[in-house]
Design an enzyme around this catalytic site. Structure first.
Site, PDB file in Angstrom:
ATOM      1  N   ARG A  36     -36.288 -22.183   4.417  1.00  0.00           N
ATOM      2  CA  ARG A  36     -35.413 -22.642   3.338  1.00  0.00           C
ATOM      3  C   ARG A  36     -34.164 -23.297   3.922  1.00  0.00           C
ATOM      4  NH1 ARG A  36     -37.549 -20.826  -1.280  1.00  0.00           N
ATOM      5  NH2 ARG A  36     -38.686 -18.825  -1.279  1.00  0.00           N
ATOM      6  N   ASP A  54     -41.343 -18.612   7.383  1.00  0.00           N
ATOM      7  CA  ASP A  54     -40.234 -18.085   8.177  1.00  0.00           C
ATOM      8  C   ASP A  54     -40.825 -17.236   9.289  1.00  0.00           C
ATOM      9  OD1 ASP A  54     -38.063 -16.591   9.208  1.00  0.00           O
ATOM     10  OD2 ASP A  54     -37.008 -16.660   7.288  1.00  0.00           O
ATOM     11  N   ILE A  55     -40.524 -17.571  10.529  1.00  0.00           N
ATOM     12  CA  ILE A  55     -41.149 -16.877  11.661  1.00  0.00           C
ATOM     13  C   ILE A  55     -40.771 -15.402  11.717  1.00  0.00           C
ATOM     14  CG2 ILE A  55     -39.335 -17.299  13.385  1.00  0.00           C
ATOM     15  CD1 ILE A  55     -41.638 -17.989  15.351  1.00  0.00           C
ATOM     16  N   TYR A 143     -31.001 -17.644  25.797  1.00  0.00           N
ATOM     17  CA  TYR A 143     -32.119 -18.567  25.611  1.00  0.00           C
ATOM     18  C   TYR A 143     -33.141 -18.372  26.726  1.00  0.00           C
ATOM     19  CZ  TYR A 143     -34.558 -23.091  25.414  1.00  0.00           C
ATOM     20  OH  TYR A 143     -35.507 -24.091  25.356  1.00  0.00           O
TER      21      TYR A 143
END
Length: 320
Positions: A36, A54-55, A143
């Site tokens: 969204r 949505d993961i 990351y």
């Protein structure tokens, strides 16, 4: 026939990969999975199916897999390096928690799974020049931590459960299609925009900062070719080094000046981005990818620069 779900289909890589997959697999479904607030638009929306995926919600992933009889998932959801340092909890939630959801759905539904890793999976103790395929990985960013975790977790699901997991370590990616998304290597995209618009470019990295880079068409082709590769040849899976070119800011600026002689660049290093860049490899050894699935790049710095300038002039409506 392949039925493919691309999670993160409206992102920096996902938007282009979805369109490339749709051009390759015309007889199947290539589903654009989005969240969204990042709904697909234009050609991405009109050229094929799209689903809210949505993961962080495994039920949504499973529902899309069932609805379209998906056999292959490309997981492109990620929080990039510089943004990940500002939001480390979110980077972990998306990068590791989201991957776990994809792996579990893939295990339950029998899907193959592609999840890209990155040069960010390496750290300052990694050999910086011609970085080996198998070497020490001690990243200093969230990351990078999520990428190393993802490589190990994906290999585990392959060995333990037989999930067909595959991955490449992307270098910095350069594209004229989608805007940068908060990565350390994004200066190599921004510089072309400034040059084409006739603006002076303020480089956030120091002169002499070498990093591996790749033009997006090569990156998209690598992802698809790896997923099509004969599994019996794959001694590695998660993740393959792939390489195309390595340069520092002065080299890319000099190449741009061959096409735009008035281009000017100054340096104003950003401490965070510089610290991250200094911890990453200068160049990668991709001999395993070349040997195990015939990887070979098509673009170098000159051909990429020529194409980037040509395409951006059209996109930005700037005359030569």
């Amino acid at each position: 026939m392949k039925n493919i779900l691309v999670i993160g289909a409206t992102g920096q890589i996902g938007s282009e990969l979805t369109m490339k997959l749709r051009s390759v697999y015309k007889d199947g479904n290539v589903v654009a999975g989005y969240i969204r607030g990042a709904e697909p638009k234009g050609e991405l929306l009109e050229s094929g199916p799209a689903e809210l995926v949505d993961i962080t919600d495994p039920a949504q992933i499973a529902a899309a897999v069932d609805k379209y009889n998906v056999d292959t998932i490309y997981n492109l959801a990620a929080i990039l390096s510089a943004v990940g340092e500002a939001k480390p909890q979110l980077a972990w939630k998306i990068g590791v928690g989201g991957l776990y959801n994809c792996l579990e759905v893939s295990r339950e539904k029998g899907c193959a799974l592609f999840t890209p890793s990155s040069i960010g999976s390496f750290g300052p103790t990694t050999p910086h020049e011609n970085t080996p395929q198998d070497t020490i990985q001690r990243p200093e960013t969230m990351y990078g931590v999520t990428k190393v975790t993802g490589e190990l977790l994906s290999d585990y699901y392959y060995r333990r459960f037989g999930v067909d997991t595959r991955s490449v370590r992307f270098p910095g990616l350069i594209s004229y299609v989608t805007p940068p998304g908060g990565g350390t290597t994004d200066y190599a995209v921004d510089i072309y925009y400034s040059a084409v618009k006739g603006e002076e470019f303020e480089c956030p990295l120091c002169n002499g900062t070498y990093m591996d880079m790749m033009y997006m068409p090569d990156a998209l082709r690598a992802a698809i070719e790896l997923m099509e590769a004969d599994p019996s040849r794959l001694l590695h899976r998660n993740s393959f080094n792939i390489a195309s070119m390595s340069f520092d800011p002065a080299m890319i600026a000099a190449k741009i000046k061959q096409y735009i002689p008035d281009f000017k660049m100054t340096y104003k290093p950003d401490p965070l981005r510089q610290q991250i860049a200094d911890s990453w490899p200068d160049s990668l050894d991709d001999s395993c990818a070349r040997r195990e699935w015939d990887w070979k790049p098509e673009y170098d710095l000159d051909s990429m620069t020529r194409d980037m300038i040509e395409k951006l002039r059209i996109k930005l409506n700037v005359k030569a």
